[in-house]
Scaffold this motif. Structure first.
Motif, PDB file in Angstrom:
ATOM      1  N   MET A  38       1.660  11.811  10.821  1.00 14.67           N
ATOM      2  CA  MET A  38       2.164  10.503  11.240  1.00 14.67           C
ATOM      3  C   MET A  38       2.328  10.447  12.767  1.00 14.67           C
ATOM      4  O   MET A  38       1.951   9.472  13.416  1.00 14.67           O
ATOM      5  CB  MET A  38       3.493  10.215  10.552  1.00 14.67           C
ATOM      6  N   LEU A  78       0.340   8.215  15.543  1.00 15.57           N
ATOM      7  CA  LEU A  78       1.114   7.405  16.490  1.00 15.57           C
ATOM      8  C   LEU A  78       0.676   7.698  17.921  1.00 15.57           C
ATOM      9  O   LEU A  78       0.509   6.773  18.741  1.00 15.57           O
ATOM     10  CB  LEU A  78       2.609   7.713  16.318  1.00 15.57           C
ATOM     11  N   LYS A  84      -4.497   3.059  13.329  1.00 13.52           N
ATOM     12  CA  LYS A  84      -3.960   2.295  12.191  1.00 13.52           C
ATOM     13  C   LYS A  84      -3.527   3.213  11.055  1.00 13.52           C
ATOM     14  O   LYS A  84      -2.775   2.810  10.167  1.00 13.52           O
ATOM     15  CB  LYS A  84      -5.016   1.288  11.701  1.00 13.52           C
ATOM     16  N   TRP A  85      -4.010   4.444  11.060  1.00 12.01           N
ATOM     17  CA  TRP A  85      -3.625   5.402  10.023  1.00 12.01           C
ATOM     18  C   TRP A  85      -2.120   5.699  10.077  1.00 12.01           C
ATOM     19  O   TRP A  85      -1.546   6.181   9.113  1.00 12.01           O
ATOM     20  CB  TRP A  85      -4.417   6.700  10.191  1.00 12.01           C
ATOM     21  N   TRP A 125       0.319   3.645  10.018  1.00 10.19           N
ATOM     22  CA  TRP A 125       1.076   2.808   9.092  1.00 10.19           C
ATOM     23  C   TRP A 125       1.004   3.342   7.665  1.00 10.19           C
ATOM     24  O   TRP A 125       1.992   3.284   6.917  1.00 10.19           O
ATOM     25  CB  TRP A 125       0.567   1.365   9.165  1.00 10.19           C
ATOM     26  N   LEU A 156       3.285   6.382   7.635  1.00  7.60           N
ATOM     27  CA  LEU A 156       4.685   5.946   7.654  1.00  7.60           C
ATOM     28  C   LEU A 156       5.117   5.469   6.269  1.00  7.60           C
ATOM     29  O   LEU A 156       6.228   5.780   5.810  1.00  7.60           O
ATOM     30  CB  LEU A 156       4.869   4.824   8.674  1.00  7.60           C
ATOM     31  N   LEU A 157       4.258   4.729   5.597  1.00  8.88           N
ATOM     32  CA  LEU A 157       4.567   4.227   4.258  1.00  8.88           C
ATOM     33  C   LEU A 157       4.828   5.367   3.284  1.00  8.88           C
ATOM     34  O   LEU A 157       5.790   5.334   2.496  1.00  8.88           O
ATOM     35  CB  LEU A 157       3.411   3.349   3.755  1.00  8.88           C
TER      36      LEU A 157
END
Length: 372
Positions: free
Chosen positions: A60, A64, A69-70, A72, A75-76
């Motif tokens: 994550m 960042l 976009k990975w 998000w 994070l989910l």
């Protein structure tokens, strides 16, 4: 050009690795709900949940940093796992205070004493360890004392335990169950000592690995200020990896012995997961028919991300998570296991002042709390 190609290859491998570890983490979240008899590999993912979580958090942060976009998706996954993280790490912002003049409160302690260090080859050290445990019990002064891996030998004998504990507890009430060796007049098993009157006691029957019960569960009904509570003392199937010759060789560097050790460790863990599932089912089913509010404590030999833990946590309150903070590790052996000793109680009861022994005198730390 080669630099860009190398970066693309790195990102591709990172994405494939992330997907793999993401899948493993999400699968591990099923561990508490599925009996290991049906999916034997699942408990191993549950055991590795903390490591899988750290790896996913690392990915994550990578995404960042790269503004991908990975991030998000990563994070989910971490957010979805938060309720399971709270099983591992407890966080209580509001402290629980015992109501003033509560006449029903009592202090309960659970302690796996590892036979009071009986098998230490140095007799003087063994006696010192035993006496240190006695001193700790005197200092803590519990009203109910639940001991796992209890040892007792009939007189005469150099390693006395029973009389000292009876003197510490200052009461005639106790319940014991264990394996009795007639030749040496020794008993190995469980013991519960109480300063409160015991009005009934019994055993929960469950089968061991070969049909013989070598791990036990006993219970007592005690009265405190007109209130009756049933207290279970539990010791579920242990793994005993540290006492196995082959599994000791895992860390010694020899490739063949390491391979044999890993195979042996896998087989022992797989067997123990399955046995504990059956044992926990027997105890949790017995609890459903208890006529009074219950407390279940002891050495469960399983982490909070296990099917065994969920059998009790789904019906009862985990006193550590109810009152304390942190990871709460109770096992201090060579192999990291974290929190495997628990105190659960009915919703009708409450708990406070949860304490984990700071100086380890056994391979488990004693745990205690006030019940009211």
């Amino acid at each position: 050009m080669p630099k860009k190609s190398n970066t693309s290859l790195f990102l591709l491998l990172a994405k494939i690795s992330h997907l793999f570890f993401c899948f493993c983490l999400m699968t591990s979240l099923c561990t508490p709900y599925i009996n290991p008899i049906h999916l034997p590999f699942l408990p191993f993912l549950g055991l590795g949940f903390p490591v899988l979580l750290v790896i996913n958090i690392a990915f994550m942060l990578l995404w960042l940093f790269r503004r991908s976009k990975w991030f998000w998706g990563a994070l989910l996954v971490v957010i979805i796992s938060i309720p399971f993280q709270m099983k591992i790490f407890s966080l209580n912002i509001i402290s629980t205070d015992i109501p003033t003049h509560n006449k029903s409160q009592f202090k309960l302690m659970s302690y796996n004493v590892r036979l009071f260090d009986l098998y230490n080859p140095k007799r003087k050290e063994a006696l010192n360890s035993r006496d240190a445990i006695f001193s700790y019990l005197r200092k803590e002064n519990p009203d109910i004392l639940c001991i796992q891996e209890y040892y007792q030998r009939e007189k005469p004998g150099f390693f006395e335990t029973s009389d000292s504990i009876m003197q510490i507890m200052q009461g005639p009430w106790f319940h014991k169950k264990g394996l009795y060796l007639h030749k040496s007049k020794q008993t190995f098993g469980l013991a519960t000592f109480s300063k409160l009157p015991i009005i009934h006691k019994g055993n929960v029957q469950h089968k061991g690995p070969t049909g013989n019960n070598k791990n036990y569960c006993i219970y007592i009904d005690v009265v405190k200020s007109k209130d009756t509570v049933r207290i279970y003392n539990v010791h579920l199937q242990s793994i005993k990896l540290e006492t196995d010759y082959y599994t000791k060789k895992i860390t010694e560097g020899n490739q063949d012995e390491t391979k044999a050790g890993l195979k042996r460790a896998y087989a022992k863990l797989k067997k123990a997961f399955t046995i504990r599932a059956g044992q926990s089912a027997a105890v949790s089913d017995h609890i459903l028919n208890a006529p009074y509010p219950v407390i279940v404590c002891g050495d469960f030999n399983d982490t909070p991300m296990s099917y065994t833990y969920h059998r009790f946590e789904s019906k009862l309150v985990d006193a550590f998570r109810n009152t304390s903070n942190g990871f709460g590790a109770t096992y201090v052996g060579l192999l990291p296991a974290g929190r495997i000793d628990y105190i659960f109680h009915s919703n009708e009861l409450n708990s406070s002042n949860f304490n984990i022994q700071k100086r380890a005198l056994s391979d488990h730390r004693a745990i205690s709390c006030v019940i009211y």
